[in-house]
Scaffold this motif. Structure first.
Motif, PDB file in Angstrom:
ATOM      1  N   VAL A   1      33.184  30.758  -0.900  1.00  0.00           N
ATOM      2  CA  VAL A   1      33.114  32.049  -1.593  1.00  0.00           C
ATOM      3  C   VAL A   1      31.835  32.117  -2.415  1.00  0.00           C
ATOM      4  O   VAL A   1      31.112  33.124  -2.405  1.00  0.00           O
ATOM      5  N   ASP A   2      31.526  31.045  -3.133  1.00  0.00           N
ATOM      6  CA  ASP A   2      30.299  30.994  -3.938  1.00  0.00           C
ATOM      7  C   ASP A   2      29.053  31.145  -3.074  1.00  0.00           C
ATOM      8  O   ASP A   2      28.042  31.709  -3.502  1.00  0.00           O
ATOM      9  N   GLN A   3      29.138  30.637  -1.852  1.00  0.00           N
ATOM     10  CA  GLN A   3      28.007  30.716  -0.926  1.00  0.00           C
ATOM     11  C   GLN A   3      27.969  32.049  -0.180  1.00  0.00           C
ATOM     12  O   GLN A   3      27.112  32.261   0.678  1.00  0.00           O
ATOM     13  N   LYS A   4      28.880  32.956  -0.506  1.00  0.00           N
ATOM     14  CA  LYS A   4      28.976  34.276   0.123  1.00  0.00           C
ATOM     15  C   LYS A   4      29.362  34.203   1.605  1.00  0.00           C
ATOM     16  O   LYS A   4      29.163  35.161   2.353  1.00  0.00           O
ATOM     17  N   VAL A   5      29.920  33.073   2.014  1.00  0.00           N
ATOM     18  CA  VAL A   5      30.391  32.940   3.388  1.00  0.00           C
ATOM     19  C   VAL A   5      31.752  33.613   3.526  1.00  0.00           C
ATOM     20  O   VAL A   5      32.068  34.193   4.567  1.00  0.00           O
ATOM     21  N   LEU A   6      32.556  33.524   2.472  1.00  0.00           N
ATOM     22  CA  LEU A   6      33.879  34.136   2.452  1.00  0.00           C
ATOM     23  C   LEU A   6      33.961  35.164   1.335  1.00  0.00           C
ATOM     24  O   LEU A   6      33.333  35.022   0.279  1.00  0.00           O
ATOM     25  N   ASP A   7      34.780  36.186   1.568  1.00  0.00           N
ATOM     26  CA  ASP A   7      35.067  37.208   0.565  1.00  0.00           C
ATOM     27  C   ASP A   7      36.546  37.086   0.224  1.00  0.00           C
ATOM     28  O   ASP A   7      37.407  37.180   1.108  1.00  0.00           O
ATOM     29  N   LEU A   8      36.846  36.897  -1.041  1.00  0.00           N
ATOM     30  CA  LEU A   8      38.226  36.686  -1.455  1.00  0.00           C
ATOM     31  C   LEU A   8      39.153  37.826  -1.032  1.00  0.00           C
ATOM     32  O   LEU A   8      40.336  37.607  -0.742  1.00  0.00           O
TER      33      LEU A   8
END
Length: 212
Positions: free
Chosen positions: A102-109
């Motif tokens: 999430v921090d790496q913007k790979v996933l969106d919560l």
């Protein structure tokens, strides 16, 4: 396999240490002067079959102690190489890995989990899988059916195969209620990690969380 055993052993040691130190603090068990003596007193008091723990001081392992038996029938004692089942402790570490992504913007919560998974078919349900998000899975509010915690025989199934074996589906509207998920919710998160990174879950954890 060796890395898995190291990970399991390390996490169990850490957990046992935290639990036992909490018991010392809460109940005031004070037999002995050192932490080791206090811990040993707790283990003796509760007649634990087998346990291993480590004392960490200033970032360094001060001592490691093993007590009891890994297998009573075989008279096999616990030692430094004994692997323990870490069970739901793995959820905390899985959540850490998810939040890395999430921090790496790979996933969106708050994105639908469906968009991340390509190798598992979402079972038909009276509810909308599209509403199941990373956030609801992390928080045990996704509405996913739970499953038993029985183990697997060799060869171990992949995460996707395990989800099929457990017959996972939706039992309620996602995001409407909390219900602890023993396996299902976090297994889906493991599958998300595999799909977005291109690595097996255990490999990703070794390379990016445990740095083995």
């Amino acid at each position: 396999m060796r890395n898995k055993k190291i990970i399991s052993h390390s996490l169990f040691i850490f957990t046992v240490l935290c639990i036992c130190l909490s018991i010392v603090k809460i109940y005031g068990i004070n037999n002995g002067n050192t932490i080791e003596e206090k811990m040993d007193a707790i283990i003796k008091k509760y007649d634990v079959q087998g346990v291993s723990y480590a004392i960490i001081e200033n970032g360094q392992v001060k001592s490691v102690r093993n007590h009891g038996y890994a297998n009573v029938e075989q008279n096999k004692k616990v030692d430094d190489n004994t692997a323990f089942k870490i069970a739901s402790i793995s959820k905390t570490i899985t959540a850490y890995a998810v939040m890395q992504l999430v921090d790496q913007k790979v996933l969106d919560l708050d994105a639908s989990v469906e968009q991340y998974i390509k190798n598992w078919r979402f079972p038909e349900s009276n509810y909308d899988w599209h509403k199941v998000t990373i956030r609801t899975l992390l928080a045990h509010t996704a509405g996913v059916t739970d499953s038993s915690e029985y183990g697997y025989t060799e060869p171990l199934p992949s995460v996707a195969e395990a989800l099929v074996q457990k017959s996972i589906t939706l039992k309620r509207e996602p995001g409407t209620a909390f219900e602890y998920s023993s396996f299902s919710g976090y297994a889906i998160l493991q599958l998300v990690i595999e799909n977005v990174t291109g690595e097996r879950f255990e490999d990703y954890m070794c390379h990016h969380v445990f740095l083995l």
